[in-house]
Design an enzyme around this catalytic site. Structure first.
Site: not given
Lengths: 181, 181
Positions: A12, A72, A144
């Protein structure tokens, strides 16, 4: 039937923190391997921040040897300078993945929420909760790191059916993406 | 006195075309080595486009073995999606450079124009013209290749004085940047 697990690295990307998660997938089972956050020094020159991202991802790949990567797709911010910085961090992360010839797949935040929680409008906490449940974690990972695990899970969940079809010869891989023949 | 040339790789990142230029610098003399454009397939998945950029820069570094790199700071577009794409291309280029441990410096378009043409508001054609003159080229390189050469020249021109000071021990390199002690 193939019973060897597939190891997936989920990323991410963020301009300050890049989350990562590593999972093993065997059939419909998912196993936690590792997760964490790559933090870049906010006041350092850009080249140095890029180096931190690239070198950490290099180390993660060397340590865990994933076979596939899922990244992502980032939110496009209204602030152009922030968007550029986010793009640069994401580009560096993708560069580190492709340099290892890892097949790399992209998923939007909507796809992640739909796959992990079952609805596209789920709150961040629901994603974290489902990550904890699906991987039977004893604690809640950092936001995260949880997002890194969530995108890895998304790749696993969306490709159960596809992987089965692939084995039956009903699909082909083109340009790193699954396509129906 | 040091008479060995310093080889500089200049990069002008773009979402579709990344220009590059390689020059040798000895004292106040500049010599053309190579230049060109890295074109990414516009309809390919992002990971594939990132791979094209990274692998070409890898090949350029392997072929020409530059000692320093200079990268143009990109224009922040009003279109957020375009800005994100540009950021990703730039992040990938920077990742490829830092992975080779190349000291990497950044210059704005204004700094490039000021260094090469002498004024910040110079037209693109003036930059190309000066690149041809300064490197005694027999033809005009493509616009993006000329921009790659221009940012390499900018790094050379801005660091003549700094390099001399460095040799006298008056400067130190900190975080990849020259700093006055």
């Amino acid at each position: 039937m193939n019973t060897r697990p597939t190891r997936i690295l989920g990323i991410d990307p963020g301009s300050r923190v890049t989350g990562f998660g590593v999972i093993d997938v065997r059939g419909r089972e998912h196993f936690y391997v590792a997760s964490g956050c790559i933090k870049t020094p906010p006041n350092a020159p850009l080249a140095e921040r890029i180096a931190v991202i690239v070198k950490h991802i290099d180390e993660i790949i060397a340590a865990y040897r994933p076979q596939q990567a899922a990244v992502e797709q980032v939110f496009v911010n209204v602030n152009p300078a922030a968007t550029l910085m986010l793009g640069q961090a994401r580009g560096a992360a993708l560069a580190a993945l492709v340099m290892h010839n890892l097949p790399t797949f992209e998923y939007t935040a909507l796809q992640v929420k739909q796959a992990v929680v079952g609805k596209g409008k789920a709150a961040k906490e629901q994603v974290q909760h489902m990550v904890v449940q699906m991987l039977a974690l004893s604690g809640t990972p950092q936001a995260d790191a949880a997002d890194g695990l969530a995108v890895a899970l998304t790749h696993a969940l969306r490709n159960h059916g596809l992987a089965a079809q692939l084995q039956q010869g009903g699909l082909q891989i083109k340009r790193g993406r699954f396509q129906v023949k």
